[in-house]
Scaffold this motif. Structure first.
Motif, PDB file in Angstrom:
ATOM      1  N   ASN A 181       0.860  -1.193   0.000  1.00 56.74           N
ATOM      2  CA  ASN A 181       0.000   0.000   0.000  1.00 56.74           C
ATOM      3  C   ASN A 181       0.895   1.241   0.000  1.00 56.74           C
ATOM      4  O   ASN A 181       2.093   1.181   0.289  1.00 56.74           O
ATOM      5  CB  ASN A 181      -0.946  -0.005   1.208  1.00 56.74           C
ATOM      6  CG  ASN A 181      -0.214  -0.070   2.535  1.00 56.74           C
ATOM      7  OD1 ASN A 181       0.811   0.566   2.727  1.00 56.74           O
ATOM      8  ND2 ASN A 181      -0.731  -0.869   3.463  1.00 56.74           N
ATOM      9  N   PRO A 182       0.339   2.407  -0.336  1.00 60.42           N
ATOM     10  CA  PRO A 182       1.150   3.633  -0.425  1.00 60.42           C
ATOM     11  C   PRO A 182       1.912   3.966   0.852  1.00 60.42           C
ATOM     12  O   PRO A 182       3.044   4.449   0.789  1.00 60.42           O
ATOM     13  CB  PRO A 182       0.109   4.707  -0.751  1.00 60.42           C
ATOM     14  CG  PRO A 182      -0.992   3.975  -1.435  1.00 60.42           C
ATOM     15  CD  PRO A 182      -1.054   2.638  -0.768  1.00 60.42           C
ATOM     16  N   LYS A 183       1.301   3.708   1.999  1.00 56.49           N
ATOM     17  CA  LYS A 183       1.962   4.028   3.264  1.00 56.49           C
ATOM     18  C   LYS A 183       3.247   3.216   3.436  1.00 56.49           C
ATOM     19  O   LYS A 183       4.290   3.737   3.853  1.00 56.49           O
ATOM     20  CB  LYS A 183       0.999   3.753   4.434  1.00 56.49           C
ATOM     21  CG  LYS A 183       1.506   4.266   5.766  1.00 56.49           C
ATOM     22  CD  LYS A 183       0.454   4.075   6.847  1.00 56.49           C
ATOM     23  CE  LYS A 183       0.974   4.605   8.190  1.00 56.49           C
ATOM     24  NZ  LYS A 183      -0.035   4.442   9.267  1.00 56.49           N
ATOM     25  N   THR A 184       3.178   1.929   3.103  1.00 60.20           N
ATOM     26  CA  THR A 184       4.356   1.065   3.193  1.00 60.20           C
ATOM     27  C   THR A 184       5.461   1.551   2.261  1.00 60.20           C
ATOM     28  O   THR A 184       6.638   1.639   2.655  1.00 60.20           O
ATOM     29  CB  THR A 184       3.985  -0.387   2.849  1.00 60.20           C
ATOM     30  OG1 THR A 184       3.002  -0.862   3.767  1.00 60.20           O
ATOM     31  CG2 THR A 184       5.205  -1.291   2.903  1.00 60.20           C
ATOM     32  N   PHE A 185       5.089   1.877   1.025  1.00 56.31           N
ATOM     33  CA  PHE A 185       6.082   2.326   0.052  1.00 56.31           C
ATOM     34  C   PHE A 185       6.658   3.687   0.433  1.00 56.31           C
ATOM     35  O   PHE A 185       7.824   3.980   0.149  1.00 56.31           O
ATOM     36  CB  PHE A 185       5.472   2.359  -1.350  1.00 56.31           C
ATOM     37  CG  PHE A 185       5.481   1.024  -2.035  1.00 56.31           C
ATOM     38  CD1 PHE A 185       6.454   0.710  -2.972  1.00 56.31           C
ATOM     39  CD2 PHE A 185       4.533   0.056  -1.734  1.00 56.31           C
ATOM     40  CE1 PHE A 185       6.486  -0.522  -3.604  1.00 56.31           C
ATOM     41  CE2 PHE A 185       4.545  -1.182  -2.353  1.00 56.31           C
ATOM     42  CZ  PHE A 185       5.527  -1.473  -3.288  1.00 56.31           C
ATOM     43  N   GLU A 186       5.859   4.521   1.058  1.00 57.04           N
ATOM     44  CA  GLU A 186       6.355   5.815   1.521  1.00 57.04           C
ATOM     45  C   GLU A 186       7.436   5.623   2.592  1.00 57.04           C
ATOM     46  O   GLU A 186       8.461   6.310   2.597  1.00 57.04           O
ATOM     47  CB  GLU A 186       5.194   6.646   2.083  1.00 57.04           C
ATOM     48  CG  GLU A 186       5.547   8.102   2.306  1.00 57.04           C
ATOM     49  CD  GLU A 186       4.326   8.927   2.664  1.00 57.04           C
ATOM     50  OE1 GLU A 186       4.527  10.002   3.262  1.00 57.04           O
ATOM     51  OE2 GLU A 186       3.191   8.513   2.368  1.00 57.04           O
ATOM     52  N   LYS A 187       7.216   4.663   3.490  1.00 57.88           N
ATOM     53  CA  LYS A 187       8.221   4.358   4.520  1.00 57.88           C
ATOM     54  C   LYS A 187       9.497   3.810   3.875  1.00 57.88           C
ATOM     55  O   LYS A 187      10.609   4.175   4.252  1.00 57.88           O
ATOM     56  CB  LYS A 187       7.658   3.345   5.517  1.00 57.88           C
ATOM     57  CG  LYS A 187       6.617   3.915   6.474  1.00 57.88           C
ATOM     58  CD  LYS A 187       6.143   2.836   7.441  1.00 57.88           C
ATOM     59  CE  LYS A 187       5.103   3.396   8.410  1.00 57.88           C
ATOM     60  NZ  LYS A 187       4.586   2.339   9.329  1.00 57.88           N
ATOM     61  N   LEU A 188       9.327   2.912   2.895  1.00 58.73           N
ATOM     62  CA  LEU A 188      10.491   2.330   2.221  1.00 58.73           C
ATOM     63  C   LEU A 188      11.292   3.404   1.485  1.00 58.73           C
ATOM     64  O   LEU A 188      12.531   3.390   1.495  1.00 58.73           O
ATOM     65  CB  LEU A 188      10.042   1.247   1.241  1.00 58.73           C
ATOM     66  CG  LEU A 188       9.515  -0.058   1.844  1.00 58.73           C
ATOM     67  CD1 LEU A 188       8.891  -0.926   0.767  1.00 58.73           C
ATOM     68  CD2 LEU A 188      10.627  -0.820   2.562  1.00 58.73           C
ATOM     69  N   SER A 189      10.597   4.353   0.862  1.00 57.80           N
ATOM     70  CA  SER A 189      11.282   5.390   0.086  1.00 57.80           C
ATOM     71  C   SER A 189      12.085   6.341   0.957  1.00 57.80           C
ATOM     72  O   SER A 189      12.982   7.036   0.462  1.00 57.80           O
ATOM     73  CB  SER A 189      10.274   6.182  -0.750  1.00 57.80           C
ATOM     74  OG  SER A 189       9.413   6.925   0.087  1.00 57.80           O
ATOM     75  N   SER A 190      11.775   6.390   2.243  1.00 62.22           N
ATOM     76  CA  SER A 190      12.495   7.289   3.151  1.00 62.22           C
ATOM     77  C   SER A 190      13.728   6.627   3.772  1.00 62.22           C
ATOM     78  O   SER A 190      14.481   7.273   4.505  1.00 62.22           O
ATOM     79  CB  SER A 190      11.560   7.771   4.265  1.00 62.22           C
ATOM     80  OG  SER A 190      11.124   6.677   5.057  1.00 62.22           O
ATOM     81  N   LYS A 191      13.946   5.343   3.486  1.00 68.09           N
ATOM     82  CA  LYS A 191      15.119   4.650   4.015  1.00 68.09           C
ATOM     83  C   LYS A 191      16.395   5.187   3.384  1.00 68.09           C
ATOM     84  O   LYS A 191      16.390   5.620   2.228  1.00 68.09           O
ATOM     85  CB  LYS A 191      15.009   3.143   3.763  1.00 68.09           C
ATOM     86  CG  LYS A 191      13.922   2.441   4.571  1.00 68.09           C
ATOM     87  CD  LYS A 191      13.853   0.958   4.231  1.00 68.09           C
ATOM     88  CE  LYS A 191      15.133   0.231   4.612  1.00 68.09           C
ATOM     89  NZ  LYS A 191      15.033  -1.227   4.385  1.00 68.09           N
ATOM     90  N   THR A 192      17.470   5.169   4.130  1.00 64.98           N
ATOM     91  CA  THR A 192      18.752   5.666   3.624  1.00 64.98           C
ATOM     92  C   THR A 192      19.735   4.554   3.290  1.00 64.98           C
ATOM     93  O   THR A 192      20.744   4.794   2.625  1.00 64.98           O
ATOM     94  CB  THR A 192      19.404   6.606   4.662  1.00 64.98           C
ATOM     95  OG1 THR A 192      19.548   5.902   5.907  1.00 64.98           O
ATOM     96  CG2 THR A 192      18.555   7.855   4.865  1.00 64.98           C
ATOM     97  N   ASN A 193      19.445   3.351   3.734  1.00 66.63           N
ATOM     98  CA  ASN A 193      20.323   2.213   3.459  1.00 66.63           C
ATOM     99  C   ASN A 193      19.580   1.137   2.677  1.00 66.63           C
ATOM    100  O   ASN A 193      18.385   0.918   2.879  1.00 66.63           O
ATOM    101  CB  ASN A 193      20.855   1.608   4.759  1.00 66.63           C
ATOM    102  CG  ASN A 193      21.752   2.580   5.523  1.00 66.63           C
ATOM    103  OD1 ASN A 193      22.567   3.269   4.920  1.00 66.63           O
ATOM    104  ND2 ASN A 193      21.586   2.647   6.836  1.00 66.63           N
ATOM    105  N   THR A 194      20.304   0.462   1.808  1.00 66.55           N
ATOM    106  CA  THR A 194      19.699  -0.594   1.009  1.00 66.55           C
ATOM    107  C   THR A 194      19.337  -1.797   1.881  1.00 66.55           C
ATOM    108  O   THR A 194      20.003  -2.067   2.893  1.00 66.55           O
ATOM    109  CB  THR A 194      20.652  -1.023  -0.129  1.00 66.55           C
ATOM    110  OG1 THR A 194      20.007  -1.954  -0.984  1.00 66.55           O
ATOM    111  CG2 THR A 194      21.932  -1.609   0.413  1.00 66.55           C
TER     112      THR A 194
END
Length: 287
Positions: A114-127
């Protein structure tokens, strides 16, 4: 005669085995260090259906220098990707056909798409620390890079590929996924003189940065593959071309006007000379 037939048969069998081995030969790609997450854009693209769900989507970000293209996948419950570099018809084999590999993903059974999950993933700084293998093979002259993950994942996968260095980009689209192409700022496509996209995209829009974005959507024809080519140009190219044509026409008009005036002057001079000749003839007759 029978011995010759056996020898021919054995040679043919060896050729088939050798060819099959060449077709299926794989080369492992080793990436020494994690990619730079900050170098990519992780857009949360939702399909155009009424429920606006997330689906497998590939976005190609074409860069202004034309020599590289950034690719970002939205993957949902996916464990394998087939990557076709832009030089698909060449079948060449570089040492580093894929660069700056990044994955911002989670196990599919633990990650809700869902968009919320992807928004959290996009804010990560490490792979993400998910095991994977990259292999490259050339089948019938077409290069394919296979990405195989240890388990099905959901999230973003990004990498950078070499491009031709020309304002033209070709890639293979799987019919089961959405595909987007984001042109560099100040570039467009759609003019038949300067370049178009083939086949025609399902929609053409502009993002918040003013970049032209092309979209191809899945059809009901199954998991087929299709080659898409995009030729693009600077937004000012048609205007500059029109201006050049106007200047050229103006120059041609000046040349024609000068020619016309010169012709009239020559005709006037010729008329005076003819009058002088007639006058001289009359004077001779009088004498």
């Amino acid at each position: 005669m029978k011995m010759k037939t056996k020898i021919v048969f054995i040679l043919l069998a060896l050729m088939v085995v050798f060819a099959s081995g060449c077709m299926e030969q794989k080369k492992e790609i080793v990436i020494d260090k994690p990619g730079n997450v900050s170098s990519y854009e992780f857009e949360i693209f939702q399909n155009e259906s009424s429920n606006q769900t997330l689906a497998n989507t590939t976005t190609y970000y074409l860069l202004e220098n034309d020599t590289k293209v950034q690719v970002v996948h939205i993957v949902v419950n996916t464990s394998k990707l087939e990557i076709y570099p832009p030089d698909i018809l060449g079948g060449s084999s570089e040492e580093s056909p894929i660069q700056n590999f990044v994955q911002l993903v989670g196990p599919a059974n633990e990650t809700e798409a869902n968009p919320k999950t992807f928004e959290k993933l996009s804010s990560k700084t490490n792979t993400s620390d998910i095991n994977y293998t990259l292999t490259q093979e050339v089948i019938q002259g077409v290069k394919v890079i296979n990405l195989e993950l240890k388990e099905p994942v959901t999230g973003f996968i990004a990498y950078t590929l070499e491009n031709s260095g020309e304002q033209s980009f070709a890639f293979v689209k799987h019919d089961s996924e959405f595909v987007r192409v984001v042109l560099p700022e100040g570039y467009v496509t759609g003019n038949r003189v300067f370049g178009i996209a083939r086949p025609e995209p399902s929609s053409v829009t502009y993002d918040e940065k003013g970049r032209q974005t092309l979209l191809w959507i899945p059809s009901k024809t199954g998991d087929q593959e299709e080659t898409i080519q995009v030729k693009y140009y600077t937004q000012s190219a048609p205007l500059l071309f029109s201006a050049a044509i106007i200047v050229l026409l103006f120059g041609v008009g000046l040349v024609l006007l000068h020619y016309s005036r010169s012709k009239k002057k020559l005709e006037a001079v010729r008329g005076i000379l003819d009058l002088e000749k007639e006058y001289e003839k009359k004077q001779r007759k009088r004498k």
